[in-house]
Design an enzyme around this catalytic site. Sequence first.
Site, PDB file in Angstrom:
ATOM      1  NE  ARG A  55      38.614  33.419  39.301  1.00  0.00           N
ATOM      2  CZ  ARG A  55      39.928  33.461  39.555  1.00  0.00           C
ATOM      3  NH1 ARG A  55      40.752  32.826  38.788  1.00  0.00           N
ATOM      4  NH2 ARG A  55      40.410  34.114  40.605  1.00  0.00           N
ATOM      5  CB  THR A  56      33.533  38.181  38.951  1.00  0.00           C
ATOM      6  OG1 THR A  56      33.641  36.950  39.666  1.00  0.00           O
ATOM      7  CG2 THR A  56      32.083  38.577  38.828  1.00  0.00           C
ATOM      8  CE  LYS A  84      37.783  63.079  45.248  1.00  0.00           C
ATOM      9  NZ  LYS A  84      37.157  63.788  44.121  1.00  0.00           N
ATOM     10  NE  ARG A 105      33.314  39.970  43.440  1.00  0.00           N
ATOM     11  CZ  ARG A 105      34.057  38.918  43.110  1.00  0.00           C
ATOM     12  NH1 ARG A 105      35.348  38.921  43.383  1.00  0.00           N
ATOM     13  NH2 ARG A 105      33.523  37.876  42.522  1.00  0.00           N
ATOM     14  CG  HIS A 133      29.703  35.051  43.251  1.00  0.00           C
ATOM     15  ND1 HIS A 133      29.421  35.695  42.045  1.00  0.00           N
ATOM     16  CD2 HIS A 133      31.068  34.943  43.305  1.00  0.00           C
ATOM     17  CE1 HIS A 133      30.570  35.943  41.419  1.00  0.00           C
ATOM     18  NE2 HIS A 133      31.572  35.502  42.152  1.00  0.00           N
TER      19      HIS A 133
HETATM   20  N1  ASP Z   1      35.886  34.216  43.680  1.00  0.00           N
HETATM   21  C1  ASP Z   1      34.836  33.691  44.515  1.00  0.00           C
HETATM   22  C2  ASP Z   1      34.113  34.821  45.226  1.00  0.00           C
HETATM   23  O1  ASP Z   1      34.392  35.966  44.938  1.00  0.00           O
HETATM   24  C3  ASP Z   1      35.350  32.673  45.469  1.00  0.00           C
HETATM   25  C4  ASP Z   1      36.506  33.122  46.313  1.00  0.00           C
HETATM   26  O2  ASP Z   1      36.879  34.294  46.319  1.00  0.00           O
HETATM   27  O3  ASP Z   1      37.047  32.261  47.006  1.00  0.00           O
HETATM   28  O4  ASP Z   1      33.260  34.553  46.018  1.00  0.00           O
HETATM   29  N1   CP Z   2      35.061  33.156  40.957  1.00  0.00           N
HETATM   30  C1   CP Z   2      35.275  34.469  41.216  1.00  0.00           C
HETATM   31  O1   CP Z   2      34.365  35.202  41.595  1.00  0.00           O
HETATM   32  O2   CP Z   2      36.553  34.870  40.995  1.00  0.00           O
HETATM   33  P1   CP Z   2      37.101  36.355  41.248  1.00  0.00           P
HETATM   34  O3   CP Z   2      36.950  36.610  42.730  1.00  0.00           O
HETATM   35  O4   CP Z   2      38.506  36.322  40.797  1.00  0.00           O
HETATM   36  O5   CP Z   2      36.232  37.282  40.477  1.00  0.00           O
END
Ligand code: ASP
Ligand code: CP
Length: 360
Positions: A55-56, A84, A105, A133
């Site tokens: 998603r993110t 590397k 991330r 987050h």
């Molecule tokens: N997608 C969210 C996160 O990256 C929650 C999860 O991974 O459970 O923090």
């Molecule tokens: N909610 C969220 O961060 O989803 P992803 O980890 O899939 O990005």
Amino acid sequence: MTSQFPHLIDLNDHPVTWWNGLLSLGQEIMQNPMLYANSCRGKIMGTLFYEPSTRTQMSFQTAMLRLGGTIIGFDNPQTSSVAKGENLKDTTKIVSGYSDVLVIRHPTVGAAKAAALTAECPVINAGDGGHLHPTQTLTDLLTLKCEKGTLSGLTIGLCGDLLNGRTVHSLCKAMSCYPNNHFIMISTKELAMPHYIKSIIHANGCTYEETFSLEEAIPKLDMLYMTRIQRERFASDEEYFAQKDTYILTPQKMKLAKKDMIVLHPLPRVDEIEIAVDDDPRALYFKQAKYGMYVRMALILTMLQSTATTELLSGTVHKGVCCPNPKCITNQEYYLPKSFTGTGTTLVCEYCDERLLLEH
Ligand code: ASP
Ligand code: CP
């Protein structure tokens, strides 16, 4: 240390009026997306995902594409020169030099702040280890605003891995800045909310209670925020399996809830919400993920238009003092200034919020 760029590392670095502005802009974009289709033409967003994401990553990418901009980046550091041995500073420095805004991330706490220290464009924290987050929280706020019509006076249930879940940390920090919210933290003792988050809720004038029982809490809630047990944050599989499946939301449990309670989840879901719950009109987690794209469009646009500077480090480096948190970025990237805020004998790491008691 003040950066010449606006960054989003922690929502609470910005005033509530700024968040509210993003939510209003997100709503405006949602209603008139074509008006914004060229707003970022000629701009490039870099995405550095050192940790898995659906998603993110994709909502940031589609957000930029829908604004008329373009994207570069990696979703697996092993296909980049990180494999590397390139450090975070060098990777960030290079990719931020190619980009107008950088989304990062990373599995290590404090990594986004560390990246912002030397980046050559605005940096957005897309999740740093089990810490924060902020863009998930913007997603959650927009969902609440649109679906509940308010961000105040709510009883908010948070269920699951409250220790390692960065989404619930950011959410509590943000929602406690709106008046009269009450938090019910539903978890095992092992996965309870960190003390520093509870202190922030209290200092912001909101209230909380802690319970083990989802069944007891659910009738009181306006919103239930389910979370996944964060397997990747556990030291061993044994500890993970001891926690797994403690909380599973079922249609039976939903019968105990108010008619207008909504269920959110940052996703991905593993098995903490039964698939049958998806058919309940109160289950809004898929809709929530879509709100995330619109609020990220608002965020990208705002960051690219802003000329604000950001104070990243305001504390002090104490000779010989290191952060005691092994998951802190300062214990992986040794060139970083080990900066702490706080006075007297209690210091707070500026990257990961870990408390440290100085001995005299
Ligand atoms: N997608 C969210 C996160 O990256 C929650 C999860 O991974 O459970 O923090
Ligand atoms: N909610 C969220 O961060 O989803 P992803 O980890 O899939 O990005």
